[in-house]
Design an enzyme around this catalytic site. Sequence first.
Site, PDB file in Angstrom:
ATOM      1  N   SER A 412       9.238  24.157   8.250  1.00 36.20           N
ATOM      2  CA  SER A 412      10.677  24.146   8.538  1.00 36.20           C
ATOM      3  C   SER A 412      10.951  24.523   9.986  1.00 36.20           C
ATOM      4  O   SER A 412      11.885  24.019  10.591  1.00 36.20           O
ATOM      5  CB  SER A 412      11.405  25.172   7.667  1.00 36.20           C
ATOM      6  OG  SER A 412      11.118  24.980   6.322  1.00 36.20           O
ATOM      7  N   HIS A 433       9.189  16.490   7.475  1.00 31.69           N
ATOM      8  CA  HIS A 433      10.012  17.603   7.001  1.00 31.69           C
ATOM      9  C   HIS A 433      11.000  17.122   5.948  1.00 31.69           C
ATOM     10  O   HIS A 433      12.003  16.477   6.258  1.00 31.69           O
ATOM     11  CB  HIS A 433      10.752  18.248   8.191  1.00 31.69           C
ATOM     12  CG  HIS A 433      11.525  19.458   7.789  1.00 31.69           C
ATOM     13  ND1 HIS A 433      12.769  19.748   8.280  1.00 31.69           N
ATOM     14  CD2 HIS A 433      11.234  20.451   6.924  1.00 31.69           C
ATOM     15  CE1 HIS A 433      13.204  20.866   7.735  1.00 31.69           C
ATOM     16  NE2 HIS A 433      12.290  21.311   6.911  1.00 31.69           N
ATOM     17  N   GLU A 445      12.898  14.359   8.232  1.00 32.91           N
ATOM     18  CA  GLU A 445      12.685  14.423   9.683  1.00 32.91           C
ATOM     19  C   GLU A 445      11.223  14.094   9.946  1.00 32.91           C
ATOM     20  O   GLU A 445      10.326  14.756   9.395  1.00 32.91           O
ATOM     21  CB  GLU A 445      13.010  15.818  10.212  1.00 32.91           C
ATOM     22  CG  GLU A 445      14.497  16.066  10.318  1.00 32.91           C
ATOM     23  CD  GLU A 445      14.826  17.479  10.777  1.00 32.91           C
ATOM     24  OE1 GLU A 445      15.705  17.637  11.625  1.00 32.91           O
ATOM     25  OE2 GLU A 445      14.198  18.430  10.277  1.00 32.91           O
ATOM     26  N   ASN A 483      17.610  21.841  10.753  1.00 28.07           N
ATOM     27  CA  ASN A 483      17.690  23.294  10.556  1.00 28.07           C
ATOM     28  C   ASN A 483      18.223  24.013  11.781  1.00 28.07           C
ATOM     29  O   ASN A 483      18.840  25.068  11.676  1.00 28.07           O
ATOM     30  CB  ASN A 483      16.319  23.864  10.183  1.00 28.07           C
ATOM     31  CG  ASN A 483      16.017  23.646   8.706  1.00 28.07           C
ATOM     32  OD1 ASN A 483      16.896  23.254   7.945  1.00 28.07           O
ATOM     33  ND2 ASN A 483      14.789  23.877   8.308  1.00 28.07           N
TER      34      ASN A 483
HETATM   35  P1  NAI Z   1       6.287  28.005  -2.017  1.00 33.05           P
HETATM   36  O1  NAI Z   1       5.981  29.422  -1.763  1.00 33.05           O
HETATM   37  O2  NAI Z   1       7.191  27.638  -3.139  1.00 33.05           O
HETATM   38  O3  NAI Z   1       4.932  27.223  -2.257  1.00 33.05           O
HETATM   39  C1  NAI Z   1       3.805  27.330  -1.455  1.00 33.05           C
HETATM   40  C2  NAI Z   1       2.585  27.002  -2.295  1.00 33.05           C
HETATM   41  O4  NAI Z   1       1.483  26.848  -1.420  1.00 33.05           O
HETATM   42  C3  NAI Z   1       2.208  28.094  -3.299  1.00 33.05           C
HETATM   43  O5  NAI Z   1       2.088  27.516  -4.586  1.00 33.05           O
HETATM   44  C4  NAI Z   1       0.862  28.614  -2.792  1.00 33.05           C
HETATM   45  O6  NAI Z   1      -0.009  28.977  -3.845  1.00 33.05           O
HETATM   46  C5  NAI Z   1       0.340  27.408  -2.036  1.00 33.05           C
HETATM   47  N1  NAI Z   1      -0.616  27.733  -0.976  1.00 33.05           N
HETATM   48  C6  NAI Z   1      -0.514  28.673  -0.025  1.00 33.05           C
HETATM   49  N2  NAI Z   1      -1.579  28.613   0.794  1.00 33.05           N
HETATM   50  C7  NAI Z   1      -2.360  27.604   0.372  1.00 33.05           C
HETATM   51  C8  NAI Z   1      -3.582  27.035   0.808  1.00 33.05           C
HETATM   52  N3  NAI Z   1      -4.197  27.501   1.872  1.00 33.05           N
HETATM   53  N4  NAI Z   1      -4.096  26.006   0.108  1.00 33.05           N
HETATM   54  C9  NAI Z   1      -3.485  25.538  -0.974  1.00 33.05           C
HETATM   55  N5  NAI Z   1      -2.317  26.029  -1.451  1.00 33.05           N
HETATM   56  C10 NAI Z   1      -1.752  27.051  -0.782  1.00 33.05           C
HETATM   57  O7  NAI Z   1       6.820  27.431  -0.633  1.00 33.05           O
HETATM   58  P2  NAI Z   1       7.873  26.255  -0.366  1.00 33.05           P
HETATM   59  O8  NAI Z   1       9.239  26.788  -0.431  1.00 33.05           O
HETATM   60  O9  NAI Z   1       7.513  25.095  -1.179  1.00 33.05           O
HETATM   61  O10 NAI Z   1       7.603  25.948   1.177  1.00 33.05           O
HETATM   62  C11 NAI Z   1       6.452  25.273   1.612  1.00 33.05           C
HETATM   63  C12 NAI Z   1       6.637  24.785   3.016  1.00 33.05           C
HETATM   64  O11 NAI Z   1       7.739  23.900   3.047  1.00 33.05           O
HETATM   65  C13 NAI Z   1       6.936  25.866   4.033  1.00 33.05           C
HETATM   66  O12 NAI Z   1       6.347  25.524   5.244  1.00 33.05           O
HETATM   67  C14 NAI Z   1       8.443  25.831   4.126  1.00 33.05           C
HETATM   68  O13 NAI Z   1       8.916  26.310   5.361  1.00 33.05           O
HETATM   69  C15 NAI Z   1       8.688  24.351   4.004  1.00 33.05           C
HETATM   70  N6  NAI Z   1      10.017  23.974   3.534  1.00 33.05           N
HETATM   71  C16 NAI Z   1      10.637  24.704   2.548  1.00 33.05           C
HETATM   72  C17 NAI Z   1      11.878  24.324   2.114  1.00 33.05           C
HETATM   73  C18 NAI Z   1      12.555  25.074   1.011  1.00 33.05           C
HETATM   74  O14 NAI Z   1      13.767  24.909   0.846  1.00 33.05           O
HETATM   75  N7  NAI Z   1      11.857  25.852   0.213  1.00 33.05           N
HETATM   76  C19 NAI Z   1      12.594  23.171   2.704  1.00 33.05           C
HETATM   77  C20 NAI Z   1      11.803  22.424   3.667  1.00 33.05           C
HETATM   78  C21 NAI Z   1      10.578  22.853   4.069  1.00 33.05           C
END
Ligand code: NAI
Length: 695
Positions: A412, A433, A445, A483
Amino acid sequence: MEDSTDQVQSSPVTWSRDGDVGVILINNPPVNAGSREVRAGILTALDELMQETSLCALVVMGAGNTFIAGSDIREFGQPLEVPELPTVISAIEAYPKPVVAALHGAALGGGFELALGCDARIALTGCVVGLPEVTLGMIPGAGGTQRLPRLIPLAQAIELVTSGRRVKAEEACEMGIIASVVETDLRANAVAFARALHGQKRRLRDLPAVASSPSDIRAAEQAALQWTKGRPYAVCAIDMVKAAAHLPIDEALAKERAAFQTFRMSDEAAALRYLFFAERDAGKIDGIGAVKPRSVHEVAVIGAGTMGIGIAVTFADAGYAVTLVDQDEAAVSRANAQVQAIYDRLVAKKRITEAEVQARLTRISTTTQLADVASCDVVIEAIFEDMNIKQELFRKLDAIVKSGAILASNTSYLDLNEIAAATSRPQDIVGLHFFNPAHVMKLLEVVRGVRTSTEALTTALRVGRKLGKSAIVAGVGEGFIGNRGYAAYRRQCEFMLEEGAYPEDIDRALEAFGMAMGPFAVGDMSGLDIAWRMRQRLSTHRDPSVRYVEIPDRLCEMGRFGQKTKAGWYRYEPGERKGRPDPLVHKLIETASAEKGITRALLSADYVVGRALIAMINEAALILSEGVAQRASDIDLAWVHGYGFPGYEGGPLLWATRQPKSRIMALQQDMAAQSGRGYPLGHIEAVLKSAASGV
Ligand code: NAI
């Protein structure tokens, strides 16, 4: 004369004979749009065919890939040239022998209305029909609201007219819109079909409307008002469809036409047309010639959390094979259950069939083994938002994934160039993104790093389009386009909390303006912790003399992360998704104002909207001047498709072009004064010129 093609002429419409059936062919590449020449050409052909008394029927069809795929959208903003479409349709109805529309490709808008003016319709498989006018801020203007409900029940007609949904030939046939769907040889089949009508006219105008029960009509109406937000053109479209049941057709057609003429010239229709063209421009990359994109079949998503799940579903929906990876076994099982739940909801809403769900589910496989992504063409990372963790993953991917694959990050806020630097192939690194929920939100994006190759960028954009997303190119920069703009907007809204408003005041004002949700309700929905972590990361760089609102940090310190903790800007009762104002939050806000010595004042809804929008506009000016966005209309697309800005306003920049310049300048000055020292100001005038040129 037997065949109009013998004539030396440049009309896009010709006719020929197929035995005792006349065939009118519309040839106006690329999509046979219904221009003045096409309309005049059909009239001339019908006129000539009047003399051909031995014919028993006519067929109307399109040359090339499609029937009339729609009208020339630019025409709607200008005086219409005669002959107008209703005149052509009347001539078809007045033709003494049956006229069959033979459809392939798309018959949309005026094209579909022309087909409804015919005595029957047959289609080649793969064809779609629909009336997208309401999505363009208008209503169908050539009988669509009157003839469609004479073929299908009123409730179904309300749904089709207000949603603009494209109906596939097979479904249209089941509904009774199309008489028959053929696999091949449309022309021969249409001619045979026309002949079998034995010269009998079957005009829809002569039939009564197909009744629906009052409760079905009410349900259709309510659903339509919800998805169209009750805009005047949608309300009118519903009323017109209902009028088919009781008004004499000629009276109803005249009313429909008059309403169409008014709506097409409205600001809302102009805004929606602006977005239509913005969408088309968004795929173009400045300074890049034709580059062949790489082929993409297999895709992997790393991180089966909130975003990873939605991204995997998006790819499966678009027909890609997806491997969803998470390091955590429990996350994988949760993901499987959540993917299933997403599809169950769609089946319950009758959006897709069980069979389709099964097909999509078989495209998604889950694993904890990173090695399983080795052969993928695109790998998208959606793991924790932490530079070290992301770099480590990209290092591993660099070693595992085949060369030539695109490695993408869904970050993000983090610097894509730093992520790319962890690999030996920065040319293949892009940002993809997505927005939450990824399978629903249209914005994507495509982030271009300093070393991203044009081939990788072009490939990513093409994938975005295949996913059905509105893909815009963004340069690297804190928060990219969306963002970053959103952070500026949210910041002004937080300033207004200190100055006198409460979260519900601001949310209410902005929702009344048309935002899908107010910023504080959004914050609670997406979780306050993400932005908190970002602020912590940036805290060492923060200039202490620059105005900073501590209230959200205090909420997070109290463990109030929003809906997921049942408390944030609002409190959430069990089972409720809409938050309730919380006296504890009010107190927190009042204390924050007092600590800063700010006397709280009542802020009007009008003031709140102006202040919030000028923050979006000001940041857009900065984003453009820094080259993070290519064009003003890309920023408007981001707001509309990513942040719930009302499409009928066209985006903040188009909105600004429609305000008196003096108001915009005064808003910017006030914002600057309220925001205090160091608030960056953009050169708004230049941006407004650029946005206005897109109208
Ligand atoms: P989340 O915390 O829900 O999920 C992350 C997942 O990645 C977890 O299930 C974790 O076990 C897994 N994980 C972590 N390290 C890992 C690795 N090395 N190998 C494999 N799996 C791994 O996070 P979320 O909210 O889905 O965010 C993910 C990314 O997307 C971040 O970079 C965030 O900034 C971005 N993002 C989030 C948005 C949101 O509204 N939540 C919107 C747009 C982008």
